[in-house]
Motif scaffolding. Structure first.
Motif, PDB file in Angstrom:
ATOM      1  N   ASP A 176       0.590  -1.487   0.025  1.00 30.69           N
ATOM      2  CA  ASP A 176       0.095  -0.120  -0.080  1.00 30.69           C
ATOM      3  C   ASP A 176       0.856   1.348   0.135  1.00 30.69           C
ATOM      4  O   ASP A 176       0.614   2.268  -0.770  1.00 30.69           O
ATOM      5  N   TYR A 177       1.786   1.134   0.770  1.00 36.45           N
ATOM      6  CA  TYR A 177       2.835   2.475   0.798  1.00 36.45           C
ATOM      7  C   TYR A 177       3.370   2.713  -0.619  1.00 36.45           C
ATOM      8  O   TYR A 177       3.370   3.682  -1.321  1.00 36.45           O
ATOM      9  N   VAL A 178       3.685   1.519  -1.374  1.00 37.27           N
ATOM     10  CA  VAL A 178       4.359   1.596  -2.762  1.00 37.27           C
ATOM     11  C   VAL A 178       3.500   2.152  -3.721  1.00 37.27           C
ATOM     12  O   VAL A 178       3.832   3.235  -4.512  1.00 37.27           O
ATOM     13  N   LYS A 179       1.895   1.732  -3.701  1.00 40.54           N
ATOM     14  CA  LYS A 179       1.231   2.560  -4.457  1.00 40.54           C
ATOM     15  C   LYS A 179       0.762   3.970  -4.065  1.00 40.54           C
ATOM     16  O   LYS A 179       0.858   4.712  -5.139  1.00 40.54           O
ATOM     17  N   GLU A 220      14.902   5.472  -2.670  1.00 37.25           N
ATOM     18  CA  GLU A 220      15.812   5.747  -1.527  1.00 37.25           C
ATOM     19  C   GLU A 220      16.352   4.383  -0.955  1.00 37.25           C
ATOM     20  O   GLU A 220      15.674   3.550  -0.600  1.00 37.25           O
ATOM     21  N   LEU A 221      17.738   4.732  -0.507  1.00 39.43           N
ATOM     22  CA  LEU A 221      18.261   3.797  -0.018  1.00 39.43           C
ATOM     23  C   LEU A 221      17.628   3.614   1.758  1.00 39.43           C
ATOM     24  O   LEU A 221      17.711   4.761   2.446  1.00 39.43           O
ATOM     25  N   ARG A 222      17.778   2.392   2.562  1.00 40.93           N
ATOM     26  CA  ARG A 222      17.486   2.396   3.787  1.00 40.93           C
ATOM     27  C   ARG A 222      18.520   2.672   4.536  1.00 40.93           C
ATOM     28  O   ARG A 222      19.059   1.821   5.322  1.00 40.93           O
ATOM     29  N   LEU A 223      19.322   3.957   4.379  1.00 44.57           N
ATOM     30  CA  LEU A 223      20.644   4.140   5.094  1.00 44.57           C
ATOM     31  C   LEU A 223      19.998   5.436   5.897  1.00 44.57           C
ATOM     32  O   LEU A 223      20.127   6.493   5.150  1.00 44.57           O
ATOM     33  N   SER A 224      19.791   5.592   7.154  1.00 41.19           N
ATOM     34  CA  SER A 224      19.326   6.518   7.795  1.00 41.19           C
ATOM     35  C   SER A 224      20.326   7.698   7.881  1.00 41.19           C
ATOM     36  O   SER A 224      21.414   7.631   8.034  1.00 41.19           O
ATOM     37  N   GLU A 282      24.211 -10.291  -1.200  1.00 35.97           N
ATOM     38  CA  GLU A 282      25.052 -11.200  -0.696  1.00 35.97           C
ATOM     39  C   GLU A 282      25.008 -11.420   1.010  1.00 35.97           C
ATOM     40  O   GLU A 282      25.380 -12.303   1.252  1.00 35.97           O
ATOM     41  N   TYR A 283      24.882 -10.410   1.457  1.00 33.68           N
ATOM     42  CA  TYR A 283      24.680 -10.344   3.075  1.00 33.68           C
ATOM     43  C   TYR A 283      23.260 -10.133   3.383  1.00 33.68           C
ATOM     44  O   TYR A 283      23.025  -9.671   4.655  1.00 33.68           O
ATOM     45  N   GLY A 284      22.462 -10.475   2.670  1.00 33.18           N
ATOM     46  CA  GLY A 284      20.857 -10.421   3.310  1.00 33.18           C
ATOM     47  C   GLY A 284      20.248  -9.159   3.128  1.00 33.18           C
ATOM     48  O   GLY A 284      19.024  -8.981   3.631  1.00 33.18           O
ATOM     49  N   LEU A 285      20.733  -8.148   2.614  1.00 33.93           N
ATOM     50  CA  LEU A 285      20.129  -6.685   2.285  1.00 33.93           C
ATOM     51  C   LEU A 285      19.348  -6.849   1.126  1.00 33.93           C
ATOM     52  O   LEU A 285      19.868  -6.315   0.008  1.00 33.93           O
ATOM     53  N   LEU A 286      18.165  -7.628   0.999  1.00 37.20           N
ATOM     54  CA  LEU A 286      17.487  -7.743  -0.179  1.00 37.20           C
ATOM     55  C   LEU A 286      16.448  -6.677  -0.505  1.00 37.20           C
ATOM     56  O   LEU A 286      16.000  -6.607  -1.519  1.00 37.20           O
ATOM     57  N   ASN A 287      16.062  -5.845   0.468  1.00 41.45           N
ATOM     58  CA  ASN A 287      15.146  -5.099   0.319  1.00 41.45           C
ATOM     59  C   ASN A 287      15.666  -3.617   0.663  1.00 41.45           C
ATOM     60  O   ASN A 287      15.244  -2.810   1.522  1.00 41.45           O
ATOM     61  N   LEU A 288      16.887  -3.097   0.056  1.00 38.27           N
ATOM     62  CA  LEU A 288      17.662  -2.039   0.428  1.00 38.27           C
ATOM     63  C   LEU A 288      16.945  -0.814   0.169  1.00 38.27           C
ATOM     64  O   LEU A 288      17.449   0.174   0.734  1.00 38.27           O
ATOM     65  N   ASP A 289      16.275  -0.714  -0.986  1.00 40.87           N
ATOM     66  CA  ASP A 289      15.687   0.695  -1.313  1.00 40.87           C
ATOM     67  C   ASP A 289      14.071   0.554  -1.642  1.00 40.87           C
ATOM     68  O   ASP A 289      13.507  -0.473  -1.405  1.00 40.87           O
ATOM     69  N   TYR A 290      13.634   1.777  -1.879  1.00 41.81           N
ATOM     70  CA  TYR A 290      11.929   1.744  -1.654  1.00 41.81           C
ATOM     71  C   TYR A 290      11.501   3.232  -2.534  1.00 41.81           C
ATOM     72  O   TYR A 290      12.513   4.076  -2.527  1.00 41.81           O
TER      73      TYR A 290
END
Length: 656
Positions: free
Chosen positions: A289-292, A341-345, A416-424
């Motif tokens: 829902d956020y993506v939409k 956006e990258l999920r890097l605060s 490779e390190y489990g960061l599969l959903n790193l952007d949005y």
């Protein structure tokens, strides 16, 4: 306590009030705007609008949008921040009762899940106990013709509010649930007082008959048939109120109003994006829902920010009383950009290494509380081709080519390190003043949260009374709210915004404290799995002062939920987390979260609010609590009673 579970406990005593149900969709919100303008025009010298705003980023964004519209329309109004239900009723007594000129009250992210009439009547009963003329009713106390407009993302809608079409209108983007529609259709059954004293096992799980029975047909039924209908509706109402969840962001509702009025602009879209992202940061919206919604905003951003394009500002001529849209080159103020956006605060506001180490998403998936996790971070930096010394430089001073390849490199090697959903998908605010003034919507959420939740008031005696502490906290909250609203409404300047910079610095400290505290809990295994959820009780330390506010503690709970999910190997189903943190005045703040919305199994519905309420009234539990937050999954407990209360939650929690 009746506010916590809802109308079904109130015994159908006619409190639903007269009038048809009043829940309108956001595309009908122009009705509210037209009504407010009409009332203001008939009392041009009076303040006819009061806006009550919950202390969260989404509500403040919605407030900024609404006040901007009212300023453009020259409608006088006043704004009051509201922390909890006690403060809400105090404001009604001090600012509403007796104000004969007030015609409209807008409630933003507050008031939606409780019966407003019931809450105010309880306050009037207490205030008027010695009144010569007796206790006033809510109808007598409210100004004549005053209407309440509730735009609240908390769910479920309270039935009493939904049925009071005479005074109250609920506005939202989501469709009413099937249970709500059934209950509103059968309100005449719930209001039947004939069977309210009869016992019925509301928990035995019998199916609820949904066939609609109109008032005339119901009146012709036999007593046994009416009783069966009544108890069936009571069971449905209990089920309806047994869980809580969040609807769409209130800022997105206001964005609909802005669009319907044809007043879209970069500042308005930016406010909507920040409010929507507030729900993403705090895991209050399904990711799909956020993506939409984010993609809809991105379409608008593209339209407003074409190369060489213009944004518009409203200019009002006081003589002719005409408002016209004047073109303003987009580079003169702010420019918005649609981004992944990258999920890097706070990436652009400190170093890359700081952003990675202190981003809850990265810290949870890499397991940075362990040596293995720290080593993986260093190895990943090498794989990306970014030297550690450059990763330790302030982002603005990194080599341009490194910044340009960062998104590609981190998404490529992060998997490779489990960061599969790193952007949005998101929106970024650009100005001509360089990288330091560039803000992502998530950056702004952290900044506003940090301003809204300042450190505990200083110079408060250790033996201060609860009233003295609350007075100091209320004063600090009012100042913080004004500062946060200013950050959102002021245009970025060449010298930057000192208050915004302060918010960014505070949010850095909060994130550092969050990761440090969370890592300590995880490495020392200071958590306990109680069947369907994890329980964590923070030990008092120098860092726990950072978690005496709801949003900060919620972020910590979400980090722990994410990290604990990662530690369970192949089992990735989220398990909720209940987190308790010590506050001043010998109390504990308790919050409960579901975890990442990407893995929700319950559609974001939580039964913790109901468990908290039941624990408080359970005769087996003796605990003093304050369940006054607008979020029912938040409660304050006397520290001496914390153990009893938490045991009561275990007894009363039903996983969905």
């Amino acid at each position: 306590s009746a506010r916590l579970v809802g109308w079904w406990e109130q015994g159908g005593s006619g409190r639903l009030g007269p009038g048809a149900a009043m829940i309108i969709s956001a595309d009908q919100i122009v009705e509210m705007h037209d009504h407010i303008k009409t009332c203001a025009a008939s009392s041009s010298d009076a303040i006819t609008v009061l806006i009550l705003v919950a202390v969260d980023t989404d509500a403040v964004c919605a407030c900024a949008m609404l006040t901007k519209l009212l300023e453009q329309d020259e409608v006088s109004h006043k704004v009051k921040p509201v922390r909890d239900y006690n403060m809400l009723t105090d404001i009604f007594m001090n600012d509403v009762v007796g104000d004969g000129e007030l015609r409209n009250i807008v409630l933003l992210n507050c008031g939606g899940i409780i019966s407003i009439n019931e809450e105010l009547q309880t306050k009037l009963d207490a205030e008027d106990s010695d009144r010569p003329g007796g206790v006033r009713s809510v109808k007598e106390a409210l100004p004549l013709g005053c209407r309440l407009w509730i735009i609240d993302s908390h769910r479920p809608h309270n039935l009493a509010n939904a049925m009071d079409g005479e005074r109250i209108t609920l506005i939202g983007l989501d469709e009413p649930t099937r249970d709500l529609i059934s209950l509103l259709d059968m309100a005449h059954v719930l209001e039947d007082t004939e069977f309210e004293d009869e016992e019925d096992d509301l928990d035995e799980g019998r199916p609820v008959q949904r066939q609609r029975v109109g008032p005339a047909e119901y009146a012709q039924m036999s007593p046994d048939s009416r009783a069966a209908q009544y108890h069936a509706m009571q069971r449905l109402a209990k089920r309806y109120y047994s869980v809580t969840w969040f609807g769409p962001a209130s800022s997105m509702v206001l964005h609909m109003l802005v669009s319907e009025l044809g007043r879209s602009s970069n500042p308005m879209v930016w406010l909507a994006a920040v409010g929507l992202t507030d729900q993403l940061v705090h895991e209050r919206v399904k990711y799909e829902d956020y993506v939409k919604m984010a993609q809809k905003l991105q379409v608008e951003v593209a339209s407003l920010n074409q190369d060489g394009g213009v944004d518009t500002i409203e200019v009002h001529d006081a003589v002719s009383k005409v408002t016209v849209a004047v073109g303003q080159h987009i580079h003169a103020g702010m420019r918005l950009e649609s981004v992944q956006e990258l999920r890097l605060s706070l990436l652009r506001h400190w170093t890359l290494l700081d952003a990675m180490r202190n981003s809850p998403y990265v810290a949870a998936r890499l397991g940075l509380w362990s040596k293995k996790g720290s080593d993986n971070l260093k190895t990943m930096m090498c794989r990306m081709g970014i030297p550690l010394d450059e990763g330790g430089q302030t982002y603005a001073y990194m080599r341009p080519e490194t910044r340009q390849k960062l998104h590609y490199a981190i998404t490529l090697y992060g998997s490779e390190y489990g960061l599969l959903n790193l952007d949005y998908p998101s929106v970024r605010r650009m100005t001509r003043y360089g990288l330091n003034s560039t803000m992502s919507a998530a950056d702004m959420v952290y900044c506003i949260d940090a301003q809204l939740e300042p450190p505990p008031p200083g110079r408060i005696a250790d033996d201060a009374t609860a009233d003295e502490l609350r007075e100091a906290e209320d004063a600090a909250m009012a100042r913080a709210f004004t500062e946060a609203l200013g950050i959102l409404t002021r245009a970025p300047g060449a010298g930057g915004d000192a208050t915004q910079r302060q918010g960014v610095e505070r949010s850095k400290e909060m994130l550092k404290g969050l990761i440090t505290c969370g890592n300590r809990v995880l490495s020392a295994k200071q958590f306990e799995q109680l069947g369907d959820y994890f329980q964590v009780i923070l030990r008092e330390s120098g860092e726990t002062d950072k978690f005496t506010h709801v949003q900060a503690l919620t972020k910590l709970a979400l980090f722990l939920a994410d990290a604990l999910r990662e530690t369970r190997g192949g089992d990735k189903e989220p398990i909720p987390v209940l987190l308790a943190a010590p506050k001043r005045n010998r109390t504990h703040l308790v919050v409960a979260v579901l975890g990442s919305s990407r893995y929700w199994k319950s559609g974001g519905k939580s039964s913790f609010g109901n468990a908290f309420h039941e624990a408080a009234r359970d005769p087996r539990v003796n605990a003093r609590i304050a369940h006054d937050s607008f979020d029912s999954s938040v409660v304050v407990v006397q520290s001496d009673d914390l153990k009893n209360f938490l045991e009561g939650v275990v007894l009363n929690y039903d996983a969905i």
